[in-house]
Design a protein around this motif. Sequence first.
Motif, PDB file in Angstrom:
ATOM      1  N   ALA A 253       6.319  -9.552   0.683  1.00  0.00           N
ATOM      2  CA  ALA A 253       5.285 -10.314   0.002  1.00  0.00           C
ATOM      3  C   ALA A 253       3.902 -10.153   0.632  1.00  0.00           C
ATOM      4  O   ALA A 253       3.713 -10.374   1.823  1.00  0.00           O
ATOM      5  N   LEU A 254       2.944  -9.752  -0.170  1.00  0.00           N
ATOM      6  CA  LEU A 254       1.517  -9.682   0.135  1.00  0.00           C
ATOM      7  C   LEU A 254       1.200  -8.788   1.344  1.00  0.00           C
ATOM      8  O   LEU A 254       0.754  -9.257   2.394  1.00  0.00           O
ATOM      9  N   PRO A 255       1.407  -7.476   1.227  1.00  0.00           N
ATOM     10  CA  PRO A 255       1.013  -6.561   2.301  1.00  0.00           C
ATOM     11  C   PRO A 255      -0.495  -6.633   2.551  1.00  0.00           C
ATOM     12  O   PRO A 255      -1.278  -6.641   1.608  1.00  0.00           O
ATOM     13  N   HIS A 256      -0.873  -6.704   3.811  1.00  0.00           N
ATOM     14  CA  HIS A 256      -2.286  -6.892   4.158  1.00  0.00           C
ATOM     15  C   HIS A 256      -2.734  -5.844   5.186  1.00  0.00           C
ATOM     16  O   HIS A 256      -3.232  -4.795   4.840  1.00  0.00           O
ATOM     17  N   GLY A 257      -2.552  -6.136   6.487  1.00  0.00           N
ATOM     18  CA  GLY A 257      -3.007  -5.216   7.527  1.00  0.00           C
ATOM     19  C   GLY A 257      -2.207  -3.927   7.549  1.00  0.00           C
ATOM     20  O   GLY A 257      -1.029  -3.900   7.196  1.00  0.00           O
ATOM     21  N   ALA A 258      -2.856  -2.835   7.989  1.00  0.00           N
ATOM     22  CA  ALA A 258      -2.184  -1.533   8.060  1.00  0.00           C
ATOM     23  C   ALA A 258      -2.782  -0.720   9.197  1.00  0.00           C
ATOM     24  O   ALA A 258      -3.997  -0.754   9.426  1.00  0.00           O
ATOM     25  N   TRP A 259      -1.928   0.000   9.913  1.00  0.00           N
ATOM     26  CA  TRP A 259      -2.393   0.913  10.962  1.00  0.00           C
ATOM     27  C   TRP A 259      -1.344   1.978  11.188  1.00  0.00           C
ATOM     28  O   TRP A 259      -0.144   1.682  11.172  1.00  0.00           O
ATOM     29  N   ALA A 260      -1.775   3.204  11.413  1.00  0.00           N
ATOM     30  CA  ALA A 260      -0.855   4.314  11.649  1.00  0.00           C
ATOM     31  C   ALA A 260      -0.684   4.573  13.141  1.00  0.00           C
ATOM     32  O   ALA A 260      -1.621   4.426  13.918  1.00  0.00           O
ATOM     33  N   ALA A 261       0.537   4.967  13.532  1.00  0.00           N
ATOM     34  CA  ALA A 261       0.759   5.416  14.897  1.00  0.00           C
ATOM     35  C   ALA A 261      -0.026   6.700  15.131  1.00  0.00           C
ATOM     36  O   ALA A 261      -0.248   7.479  14.202  1.00  0.00           O
ATOM     37  N   PRO A 262      -0.492   6.934  16.354  1.00  0.00           N
ATOM     38  CA  PRO A 262      -1.315   8.124  16.617  1.00  0.00           C
ATOM     39  C   PRO A 262      -0.634   9.440  16.254  1.00  0.00           C
ATOM     40  O   PRO A 262      -1.316  10.404  15.889  1.00  0.00           O
ATOM     41  N   ASP A 263       0.707   9.506  16.342  1.00  0.00           N
ATOM     42  CA  ASP A 263       1.395  10.760  16.012  1.00  0.00           C
ATOM     43  C   ASP A 263       1.650  10.910  14.519  1.00  0.00           C
ATOM     44  O   ASP A 263       2.196  11.925  14.068  1.00  0.00           O
ATOM     45  N   GLY A 264       1.277   9.911  13.718  1.00  0.00           N
ATOM     46  CA  GLY A 264       1.400  10.005  12.274  1.00  0.00           C
ATOM     47  C   GLY A 264       2.797   9.822  11.723  1.00  0.00           C
ATOM     48  O   GLY A 264       3.010   9.919  10.506  1.00  0.00           O
ATOM     49  N   ARG A 265       3.766   9.507  12.574  1.00  0.00           N
ATOM     50  CA  ARG A 265       5.147   9.391  12.103  1.00  0.00           C
ATOM     51  C   ARG A 265       5.466   8.031  11.486  1.00  0.00           C
ATOM     52  O   ARG A 265       6.408   7.902  10.722  1.00  0.00           O
ATOM     53  N   ARG A 266       4.702   7.025  11.845  1.00  0.00           N
ATOM     54  CA  ARG A 266       4.954   5.677  11.340  1.00  0.00           C
ATOM     55  C   ARG A 266       3.645   5.031  10.902  1.00  0.00           C
ATOM     56  O   ARG A 266       2.589   5.260  11.506  1.00  0.00           O
ATOM     57  N   VAL A 267       3.741   4.199   9.881  1.00  0.00           N
ATOM     58  CA  VAL A 267       2.647   3.323   9.479  1.00  0.00           C
ATOM     59  C   VAL A 267       3.188   1.898   9.486  1.00  0.00           C
ATOM     60  O   VAL A 267       4.290   1.642   8.987  1.00  0.00           O
ATOM     61  N   TYR A 268       2.416   0.979  10.063  1.00  0.00           N
ATOM     62  CA  TYR A 268       2.837  -0.411  10.221  1.00  0.00           C
ATOM     63  C   TYR A 268       2.034  -1.289   9.263  1.00  0.00           C
ATOM     64  O   TYR A 268       0.810  -1.163   9.183  1.00  0.00           O
ATOM     65  N   ILE A 269       2.745  -2.178   8.561  1.00  0.00           N
ATOM     66  CA  ILE A 269       2.145  -3.007   7.522  1.00  0.00           C
ATOM     67  C   ILE A 269       2.427  -4.478   7.809  1.00  0.00           C
ATOM     68  O   ILE A 269       3.591  -4.874   7.959  1.00  0.00           O
ATOM     69  N   GLY A 270       1.387  -5.297   7.878  1.00  0.00           N
ATOM     70  CA  GLY A 270       1.562  -6.737   8.025  1.00  0.00           C
ATOM     71  C   GLY A 270       1.731  -7.403   6.676  1.00  0.00           C
ATOM     72  O   GLY A 270       0.941  -7.150   5.755  1.00  0.00           O
ATOM     73  N   LEU A 271       2.755  -8.239   6.545  1.00  0.00           N
ATOM     74  CA  LEU A 271       3.012  -8.950   5.292  1.00  0.00           C
ATOM     75  C   LEU A 271       2.522 -10.389   5.416  1.00  0.00           C
ATOM     76  O   LEU A 271       3.137 -11.221   6.088  1.00  0.00           O
ATOM     77  N   GLU A 272       1.434 -10.668   4.747  1.00  0.00           N
ATOM     78  CA  GLU A 272       0.765 -11.959   4.900  1.00  0.00           C
ATOM     79  C   GLU A 272       1.626 -13.133   4.460  1.00  0.00           C
ATOM     80  O   GLU A 272       1.611 -14.193   5.092  1.00  0.00           O
ATOM     81  N   ALA A 273       2.394 -12.962   3.392  1.00  0.00           N
ATOM     82  CA  ALA A 273       3.189 -14.070   2.868  1.00  0.00           C
ATOM     83  C   ALA A 273       4.650 -14.012   3.309  1.00  0.00           C
ATOM     84  O   ALA A 273       5.468 -14.819   2.840  1.00  0.00           O
ATOM     85  N   ALA A 274       4.995 -13.087   4.202  1.00  0.00           N
ATOM     86  CA  ALA A 274       6.376 -12.984   4.684  1.00  0.00           C
ATOM     87  C   ALA A 274       6.474 -13.123   6.193  1.00  0.00           C
ATOM     88  O   ALA A 274       7.577 -13.097   6.739  1.00  0.00           O
ATOM     89  N   ASP A 275       5.339 -13.251   6.879  1.00  0.00           N
ATOM     90  CA  ASP A 275       5.311 -13.429   8.339  1.00  0.00           C
ATOM     91  C   ASP A 275       6.116 -12.350   9.050  1.00  0.00           C
ATOM     92  O   ASP A 275       6.995 -12.634   9.878  1.00  0.00           O
ATOM     93  N   GLN A 276       5.816 -11.103   8.729  1.00  0.00           N
ATOM     94  CA  GLN A 276       6.487  -9.989   9.383  1.00  0.00           C
ATOM     95  C   GLN A 276       5.666  -8.712   9.261  1.00  0.00           C
ATOM     96  O   GLN A 276       4.724  -8.634   8.468  1.00  0.00           O
ATOM     97  N   VAL A 277       6.045  -7.735  10.071  1.00  0.00           N
ATOM     98  CA  VAL A 277       5.490  -6.383   9.982  1.00  0.00           C
ATOM     99  C   VAL A 277       6.584  -5.456   9.485  1.00  0.00           C
ATOM    100  O   VAL A 277       7.723  -5.513   9.972  1.00  0.00           O
TER     101      VAL A 277
END
Length: 322
Positions: A253-277
């Motif tokens: 629910a409600l993906p908000h923040g995003a950032w990629a790992a420097p090696d490009g293998r992973r992207v991390y997404i913060g879920l504003e309405a689910a309290d998780q990444v």
Amino acid sequence: QSSNTVSVIDPSTRKLLGLIRLGDSVPAALGPLYKGELLVHGLGFSPDGRTLAAVSIGSNSVTFIDTATNTVRGKVRLGRSPHEAFFTPNGRELWVAVRGENYISVVDPVRLTETRRIPVPDGPGMVLFNPRAPYAYVPSSFTPELSVIDTRTYRVIARVPQASPFSPNLAVSPQGDQVWFTLKDSGKVQVMQGLPPFKVTATLSSGPVTNHVALADTSAGNFAYVTVGGLNVVRVYTRDISPRLVATIPTGALPHGAWAAPDGRRVYIGLEAADQVQIIDTANNTVIGQVPTGQLPQALVYVPGAVRSGEGTANLTSLDST
């Protein structure tokens, strides 16, 4: 944002290490005698990975955190409603977008003082730097205009039209050739040249409540990952001259923040309405895991080299204590 914490995650184990508590949770934080940070929102980090800057909208502040010990080493009070901040490439200054005003605050991270203000159009949303040229980019949340600042002179040298006024976030390519910025009000993402003449080269209809964008250089090519909160998806675009949509990834629910790992293998997404990444594998563009966080996660950054020895759990509190 509502628990007034920073969640610390170990990406190698995909586990929450704990929380850095900067204030009390809402509604306790709304009391008349409250002194802690309020509405913890934006994150930036120093080039050496040793300092995290956490911006709090409600208490008009930026807090400097030692990433090795997870302790606060100081804070600076700013103008009304700062939103996002980032260090210059040499680490000597922190630039803070003060969204409730019409300027960028430049802060000395050693002396913990504001040293100057750079006038920009009303409502600056974020600031990031070109890694290969002396430019800073500042989109606006109230004015349909993105400012380009010469970091040598602290002057605006270009004003780039936005397709709509509300831009909360941007990302700069590692090559310095592209700037991607989101438009939350109109559900679009725009691409502009990172170098003169700073021309907008693409406008993409990404979807309602387009929040943040992360750029990942992968073995399969270079891509942009855009969180679309109104559809609970992440859109993946090529970073060609004419960007193409290549994947739509369902999220919580409600993906908000995003950032990629420097090696490009992973992207991390913060879920504003689910309290998780959630964790995206860029090889196949699928969600491969999730990690619990504090309440209403907003910004998210991946800090390489933050902890050089030990487990990085010093001075953290548990999620259960929120």
